[in-house]
Design an enzyme around this catalytic site. Structure first.
Site, PDB file in Angstrom:
ATOM      1  N   ARG A  92      18.870   0.041  21.135  1.00  0.00           N
ATOM      2  CA  ARG A  92      17.973  -0.691  20.249  1.00  0.00           C
ATOM      3  C   ARG A  92      18.773  -1.117  19.022  1.00  0.00           C
ATOM      4  O   ARG A  92      19.922  -0.716  18.852  1.00  0.00           O
ATOM      5  CB  ARG A  92      16.785   0.173  19.841  1.00  0.00           C
ATOM      6  CG  ARG A  92      17.149   1.324  18.923  1.00  0.00           C
ATOM      7  CD  ARG A  92      15.961   2.174  18.554  1.00  0.00           C
ATOM      8  NE  ARG A  92      15.093   1.532  17.576  1.00  0.00           N
ATOM      9  CZ  ARG A  92      14.272   2.212  16.778  1.00  0.00           C
ATOM     10  NH1 ARG A  92      14.204   3.539  16.839  1.00  0.00           N
ATOM     11  NH2 ARG A  92      13.492   1.595  15.923  1.00  0.00           N
ATOM     12  N   ARG A  93      18.167  -1.916  18.162  1.00  0.00           N
ATOM     13  CA  ARG A  93      18.773  -2.343  16.910  1.00  0.00           C
ATOM     14  C   ARG A  93      20.175  -2.890  17.121  1.00  0.00           C
ATOM     15  O   ARG A  93      21.119  -2.493  16.432  1.00  0.00           O
ATOM     16  CB  ARG A  93      18.836  -1.165  15.934  1.00  0.00           C
ATOM     17  CG  ARG A  93      17.475  -0.664  15.542  1.00  0.00           C
ATOM     18  CD  ARG A  93      17.547   0.540  14.631  1.00  0.00           C
ATOM     19  NE  ARG A  93      16.313   0.665  13.871  1.00  0.00           N
ATOM     20  CZ  ARG A  93      16.074   1.634  13.013  1.00  0.00           C
ATOM     21  NH1 ARG A  93      16.956   2.565  12.799  1.00  0.00           N
ATOM     22  NH2 ARG A  93      14.931   1.656  12.353  1.00  0.00           N
ATOM     23  N   HIS A 114       8.230   1.193  23.638  1.00  0.00           N
ATOM     24  CA  HIS A 114       7.138   2.152  23.445  1.00  0.00           C
ATOM     25  C   HIS A 114       6.259   1.780  22.252  1.00  0.00           C
ATOM     26  O   HIS A 114       5.039   1.680  22.354  1.00  0.00           O
ATOM     27  CB  HIS A 114       7.719   3.557  23.247  1.00  0.00           C
ATOM     28  CG  HIS A 114       6.752   4.542  22.659  1.00  0.00           C
ATOM     29  ND1 HIS A 114       5.703   5.058  23.387  1.00  0.00           N
ATOM     30  CD2 HIS A 114       6.656   5.079  21.424  1.00  0.00           C
ATOM     31  CE1 HIS A 114       5.005   5.882  22.618  1.00  0.00           C
ATOM     32  NE2 HIS A 114       5.564   5.905  21.420  1.00  0.00           N
ATOM     33  N   PHE A 115       6.886   1.552  21.089  1.00  0.00           N
ATOM     34  CA  PHE A 115       5.980   1.426  19.932  1.00  0.00           C
ATOM     35  C   PHE A 115       5.342   0.046  19.798  1.00  0.00           C
ATOM     36  O   PHE A 115       4.465  -0.135  18.990  1.00  0.00           O
ATOM     37  CB  PHE A 115       6.596   1.951  18.626  1.00  0.00           C
ATOM     38  CG  PHE A 115       7.854   1.304  18.144  1.00  0.00           C
ATOM     39  CD1 PHE A 115       7.857  -0.003  17.697  1.00  0.00           C
ATOM     40  CD2 PHE A 115       9.031   2.036  18.088  1.00  0.00           C
ATOM     41  CE1 PHE A 115       9.011  -0.575  17.217  1.00  0.00           C
ATOM     42  CE2 PHE A 115      10.201   1.459  17.613  1.00  0.00           C
ATOM     43  CZ  PHE A 115      10.191   0.145  17.175  1.00  0.00           C
ATOM     44  N   HIS A 116       5.767  -0.918  20.624  1.00  0.00           N
ATOM     45  CA  HIS A 116       5.000  -2.169  20.607  1.00  0.00           C
ATOM     46  C   HIS A 116       3.721  -2.069  21.419  1.00  0.00           C
ATOM     47  O   HIS A 116       2.819  -2.888  21.237  1.00  0.00           O
ATOM     48  CB  HIS A 116       5.858  -3.344  21.076  1.00  0.00           C
ATOM     49  CG  HIS A 116       6.800  -3.795  20.008  1.00  0.00           C
ATOM     50  ND1 HIS A 116       7.972  -3.135  19.740  1.00  0.00           N
ATOM     51  CD2 HIS A 116       6.718  -4.795  19.096  1.00  0.00           C
ATOM     52  CE1 HIS A 116       8.582  -3.729  18.723  1.00  0.00           C
ATOM     53  NE2 HIS A 116       7.841  -4.723  18.305  1.00  0.00           N
ATOM     54  N   HIS A 153       6.432  10.620  11.884  1.00  0.00           N
ATOM     55  CA  HIS A 153       5.639  10.736  13.102  1.00  0.00           C
ATOM     56  C   HIS A 153       4.151  10.646  12.799  1.00  0.00           C
ATOM     57  O   HIS A 153       3.421   9.915  13.453  1.00  0.00           O
ATOM     58  CB  HIS A 153       5.911  11.999  13.924  1.00  0.00           C
ATOM     59  CG  HIS A 153       5.088  11.935  15.171  1.00  0.00           C
ATOM     60  ND1 HIS A 153       5.457  11.187  16.263  1.00  0.00           N
ATOM     61  CD2 HIS A 153       3.857  12.407  15.448  1.00  0.00           C
ATOM     62  CE1 HIS A 153       4.499  11.219  17.164  1.00  0.00           C
ATOM     63  NE2 HIS A 153       3.514  11.948  16.699  1.00  0.00           N
ATOM     64  N   TYR A 180      -0.385   8.288  13.553  1.00  0.00           N
ATOM     65  CA  TYR A 180      -1.832   8.588  13.625  1.00  0.00           C
ATOM     66  C   TYR A 180      -2.573   7.913  12.487  1.00  0.00           C
ATOM     67  O   TYR A 180      -3.751   7.568  12.619  1.00  0.00           O
ATOM     68  CB  TYR A 180      -2.074  10.101  13.650  1.00  0.00           C
ATOM     69  CG  TYR A 180      -1.328  10.707  14.801  1.00  0.00           C
ATOM     70  CD1 TYR A 180      -1.666  10.354  16.107  1.00  0.00           C
ATOM     71  CD2 TYR A 180      -0.236  11.527  14.599  1.00  0.00           C
ATOM     72  CE1 TYR A 180      -0.930  10.823  17.170  1.00  0.00           C
ATOM     73  CE2 TYR A 180       0.500  12.003  15.662  1.00  0.00           C
ATOM     74  CZ  TYR A 180       0.151  11.644  16.940  1.00  0.00           C
ATOM     75  OH  TYR A 180       0.884  12.093  17.994  1.00  0.00           O
TER      76      TYR A 180
HETATM   77  C1  HEM Z   1       5.283 -11.392  18.473  1.00  0.00           C
HETATM   78  C2  HEM Z   1       5.221 -10.096  18.592  1.00  0.00           C
HETATM   79  C3  HEM Z   1       6.432  -9.206  18.499  1.00  0.00           C
HETATM   80  C4  HEM Z   1       7.660  -9.316  19.120  1.00  0.00           C
HETATM   81  C5  HEM Z   1       8.095 -10.369  20.097  1.00  0.00           C
HETATM   82  C6  HEM Z   1       8.445  -8.188  18.674  1.00  0.00           C
HETATM   83  C7  HEM Z   1       9.745  -7.920  19.091  1.00  0.00           C
HETATM   84  C8  HEM Z   1      10.539  -6.886  18.662  1.00  0.00           C
HETATM   85  C9  HEM Z   1      11.815  -6.494  19.194  1.00  0.00           C
HETATM   86  C10 HEM Z   1      12.540  -7.185  20.345  1.00  0.00           C
HETATM   87  C11 HEM Z   1      12.253  -5.428  18.495  1.00  0.00           C
HETATM   88  C12 HEM Z   1      13.527  -4.626  18.745  1.00  0.00           C
HETATM   89  C13 HEM Z   1      14.640  -5.078  17.905  1.00  0.00           C
HETATM   90  C14 HEM Z   1      15.827  -4.144  17.946  1.00  0.00           C
HETATM   91  O1  HEM Z   1      15.697  -2.936  18.221  1.00  0.00           O
HETATM   92  O2  HEM Z   1      16.931  -4.653  17.701  1.00  0.00           O
HETATM   93  C15 HEM Z   1      11.265  -5.127  17.503  1.00  0.00           C
HETATM   94  C16 HEM Z   1      11.355  -4.102  16.585  1.00  0.00           C
HETATM   95  C17 HEM Z   1      10.295  -3.637  15.827  1.00  0.00           C
HETATM   96  N1  HEM Z   1       9.010  -4.148  15.830  1.00  0.00           N
HETATM   97 FE1  HEM Z   1       8.372  -5.816  16.789  1.00  0.00          FE
HETATM   98  N2  HEM Z   1       7.709  -7.447  17.805  1.00  0.00           N
HETATM   99  C18 HEM Z   1       6.474  -8.022  17.680  1.00  0.00           C
HETATM  100  C19 HEM Z   1       5.405  -7.543  16.935  1.00  0.00           C
HETATM  101  C20 HEM Z   1       5.401  -6.349  16.249  1.00  0.00           C
HETATM  102  C21 HEM Z   1       4.252  -5.740  15.654  1.00  0.00           C
HETATM  103  C22 HEM Z   1       2.844  -6.309  15.700  1.00  0.00           C
HETATM  104  C23 HEM Z   1       4.671  -4.589  15.068  1.00  0.00           C
HETATM  105  C24 HEM Z   1       3.894  -3.545  14.319  1.00  0.00           C
HETATM  106  C25 HEM Z   1       2.706  -3.682  13.811  1.00  0.00           C
HETATM  107  C26 HEM Z   1       6.097  -4.486  15.276  1.00  0.00           C
HETATM  108  C27 HEM Z   1       6.886  -3.466  14.793  1.00  0.00           C
HETATM  109  C28 HEM Z   1       8.242  -3.341  15.014  1.00  0.00           C
HETATM  110  C29 HEM Z   1       9.070  -2.306  14.444  1.00  0.00           C
HETATM  111  C30 HEM Z   1       8.608  -1.192  13.509  1.00  0.00           C
HETATM  112  C31 HEM Z   1      10.362  -2.501  14.941  1.00  0.00           C
HETATM  113  C32 HEM Z   1      11.593  -1.638  14.676  1.00  0.00           C
HETATM  114  C33 HEM Z   1      12.419  -2.142  13.574  1.00  0.00           C
HETATM  115  C34 HEM Z   1      13.663  -1.304  13.418  1.00  0.00           C
HETATM  116  O3  HEM Z   1      14.223  -0.826  14.418  1.00  0.00           O
HETATM  117  O4  HEM Z   1      14.055  -1.101  12.252  1.00  0.00           O
HETATM  118  N3  HEM Z   1       6.505  -5.556  16.008  1.00  0.00           N
HETATM  119  N4  HEM Z   1      10.210  -6.023  17.628  1.00  0.00           N
HETATM  120 CU   LIG Z   2       7.172  10.899  16.816  1.00  0.00          CU
END
Ligand code: HEM
Ligand SMILES: [Cu+2]
Length: 589
Positions: free
Chosen positions: A469-470, A406-408, A255, A259
């Site tokens: 998710r995932r 949320h985290f995006h 968490h 920050y």
């Molecule tokens: C083109 C821009 C982006 C798109 C379209 C995108 C899309 C997605 C989607 C759809 C997921 C969910 C996948 C799932 O839960 O199965 C995901 C997961 C994630 N994204 Fe992105 N994302 C983008 C950019 C970013 C950026 C800039 C960051 C952080 C700096 C980021 C960090 C993450 C993280 C940490 C996860 C979770 C991975 C996990 O569950 O293990 N994403 N993204």
């Molecule tokens: Cu948290």
């Protein structure tokens, strides 16, 4: 077209995009040793460029995932198949490269460079280069199993899912090297304190040192988890691993890391954005208070990720929940302070009316708009965060598409878009190269914001219907998804993937063109954009306000932060340790 957004010395009024300040503004003390300054700038540039290379690869996978949540499965396409063995390998790469590698490398460069320049200090450059090389070596080690599908663990690498030892060792080296940056910056600040008794630490250094201190306390959880449990386990030295204990240690860091991602952007929001808009920082004492609250309060909150986990008492879950809510306080202080500094800027430019002043802000300057749009995104993300942290709402949204929604808009926009904006002046400053096109940069920034807003809407909405998710939802034939009334959010998510792909291509085009262009001037012509303060902290502790004096002893506050974490985690970990349950590892991929 070649334009330089910020290329004049601080006191000249003619620089496009960076208005001259009206009164006294801090100037970084001069560094006369040209070879030293060049080396300092080069190591910073290496950090920043490595960060953006990671982001480039990570972000290119994102649209495939957005299309997945848009009901379109591209993972059987032969080209995609040749690169990614599975949806989950891609997702692991996406999460690790974006959230862990991009952020850590950018922050390490940014928060090393800023305090060194702010104090005009001389640091050991060999040590600085050694740290960069070590961090990169750790990254490369972890990259091998990731790229060969031997560490498809998602970015949280929860055991008992098991990957190659090389992944954990590389990750430990990478995170461990960030602690070397902490050591170097804190020591530099301490030497400055000793050489300048009775002086108030300048604001940018104060914010950087406090953030590094917070990170050192926060990162302990993951360091203990990886070094003490996962590495020996993956080497076969332990017969099993306790999933709950490692998850708890993970969220000790997991968490607070948010920050660590956002405070480096706050540094720019407080100290530099007002200048881009022609305004002033509102209050240095309040800014220092905000960072002290984050130092103390960021870490002892992680159990809000574990409301459903057994063997952790409800008392601790509730305490962590209330401590999480308390973090809304410094975030709200920031929202009000930074908005006030923008209003100050807009009114100085002739803005009028209750909201009409916002029209006078320099929205066409991508450096400015990236960061202000990042802030707007963060306000929405923060509101969603309060939902996530509430023990009554958490079960509704936990592990649904709501969470990536949320985290995006927090790390994926508040942090990423801020760093994208900062790079547009930082790279010219470090290299003497020029931004090739402000218009393309602006288009990239605005489409990122719009794309992420649409993405967040689609994903939050799907999450409320329980889409997990995932999950490679586009490849399943389960009725449960077909029967949900989610046609609109599914379409929104697919569209957002396309918008974000266009945005990323525009941004990286500008960034790489800039990096590959020739040096045209002295980087110092693009100054560090210090802002004037309406209410400065002052220079001498003896005459400073009580708030400034109370926030100055950062070393003591650092110890206090550590004590607080031990108090808030000690009993929880003790109970888990006394009920240790070792299970063997699994490979699901
Ligand atoms: C083109 C821009 C982006 C798109 C379209 C995108 C899309 C997605 C989607 C759809 C997921 C969910 C996948 C799932 O839960 O199965 C995901 C997961 C994630 N994204 Fe992105 N994302 C983008 C950019 C970013 C950026 C800039 C960051 C952080 C700096 C980021 C960090 C993450 C993280 C940490 C996860 C979770 C991975 C996990 O569950 O293990 N994403 N993204
Ligand atoms: Cu948290």
């Amino acid at each position: 077209m070649t334009t330089s957004p910020v290329h004049a010395p601080p006191r000249r009024a003619s620089a496009p995009g960076i208005p001259a300040p009206s009164g006294a503004v801090r100037q970084a003390p001069p560094i006369t040793d040209a070879a030293y300054l060049a080396s300092l700038k080069r190591v910073t540039q290496y950090y920043v460029v490595t960060a953006f290379l990671a982001l480039f690869i990570g972000v290119m996978i994102g649209p495939l995932q957005a299309l997945n949540y848009g009901g379109i499965n591209l993972y059987d396409n032969p080209v995609v198949k040749a690169i990614l063995k599975s949806y989950y390998q891609g997702l692991s790469l996406h999460g690790v490269l974006n959230a862990l590698v991009f952020t850590q490398f950018f922050i390490s460069g940014w928060m090393l460079y800023l305090p060194v320049r702010d104090l005009g200090a001389r640091i050991n450059m060999r040590f600085a280069w050694f740290t960069y090389i070590l961090m990169t070596a750790g990254l490369l080690m972890a990259a091998v199993p990731l790229l060969t599908n031997r560490a498809t663990l998602l970015y949280t690498f929860y055991p008992p899912m098991q990957g190659d030892a090389l992944f954990y060792i590389g990750a430990a080296i990478m995170v461990g090297s960030s602690l070397l940056v902490v050591g170097q910056v804190v020591l530099m600040w301490w030497n400055w304190k000793r050489a300048n008794p009775g002086k108030v630490t300048p604001l940018v250094t104060f914010m950087s040192v406090a953030t590094w201190m917070m990170w050192s306390v926060a990162s302990l959880g993951i360091v203990i988890e990886v070094v003490g449990m996962l590495i020996p386990w993956s080497l076969g030295l332990y017969r099993g691993v306790d999933p709950l204990l490692s998850k708890t240690l993970f969220w000790w860091t997991g968490h607070a890391i948010v920050y660590f991602w956002v405070l480096p952007a706050y540094i720019s929001w407080y100290a530099f954005i007002p200048r881009h808009a022609g305004g002033r920082t509102v209050s240095e004492p309040i800014t220092r208070l905000v960072f002290v609250i984050f130092l103390l309060n960021s870490t002892p909150v992680g159990i809000h990720h574990q409301y459903a986990d057994p063997n952790i008492s409800n008392v601790w879950k509730t305490i962590h929940m209330f401590l999480t809510f308390m973090i809304a306080v410094p975030s709200l202080l920031t929202a009000f302070s930074v908005t006030a500094s923008l209003e100050d800027a807009a009114r100085a430019r002739g803005g009028r009316g209750l909201f009409g002043w916002t029209l006078k802000l320099p929205w066409g300057n991508a450096i400015f708009s990236a960061q202000v749009l990042a802030m707007i995104s963060f306000i929405l993300g923060g509101a969603g965060g309060i939902v996530n942290a509430s023990s009554s709402f958490s079960p509704v949204v936990h592990n649904t598409a709501w969470i990536p929604g949320h985290f995006h808009i927090t790390v994926g926009t508040a942090t990423t878009l801020s760093f994208m904006g900062i790079a547009l002046w930082l790279i010219p400053h470090l290299t003497g190269k020029r931004l090739p096109s402000m218009r393309v940069a602006s288009a990239a920034v605005w489409t990122w914001f719009v794309g992420m807003m649409v993405f967040a809407l689609g994903m939050h909405w799907q999450g409320l219907y329980g889409v997990t998710r995932r999950a490679q939802v586009s490849a399943t034939a389960q009725d449960v998804y077909r029967d949900m009334p989610i046609a609109i959010p599914t379409a929104l998510t697919a569209i957002s993937g396309i918008i974000l792909l266009v945005s990323a291509l525009l941004y990286f085009y500008v960034l790489f063109r800039m990096l590959l262009s020739k040096r045209v001037e002295n980087g110092e012509n693009t100054p560090i954009p210090y802002s004037e303060a309406i209410s400065p902290a002052g220079e001498n502790l003896a005459t400073a306000s009580p708030l400034v004096r109370a926030t100055e002893p950062l070393l003591a506050l650092w110890v206090l932060a550590l004590v607080l974490v031990l108090l808030m985690y000690g009993p929880v970990l003790a109970r888990l340790l006394s009920n240790l349950e070792l299970v063997p590892g699994w490979r699901l991929y």
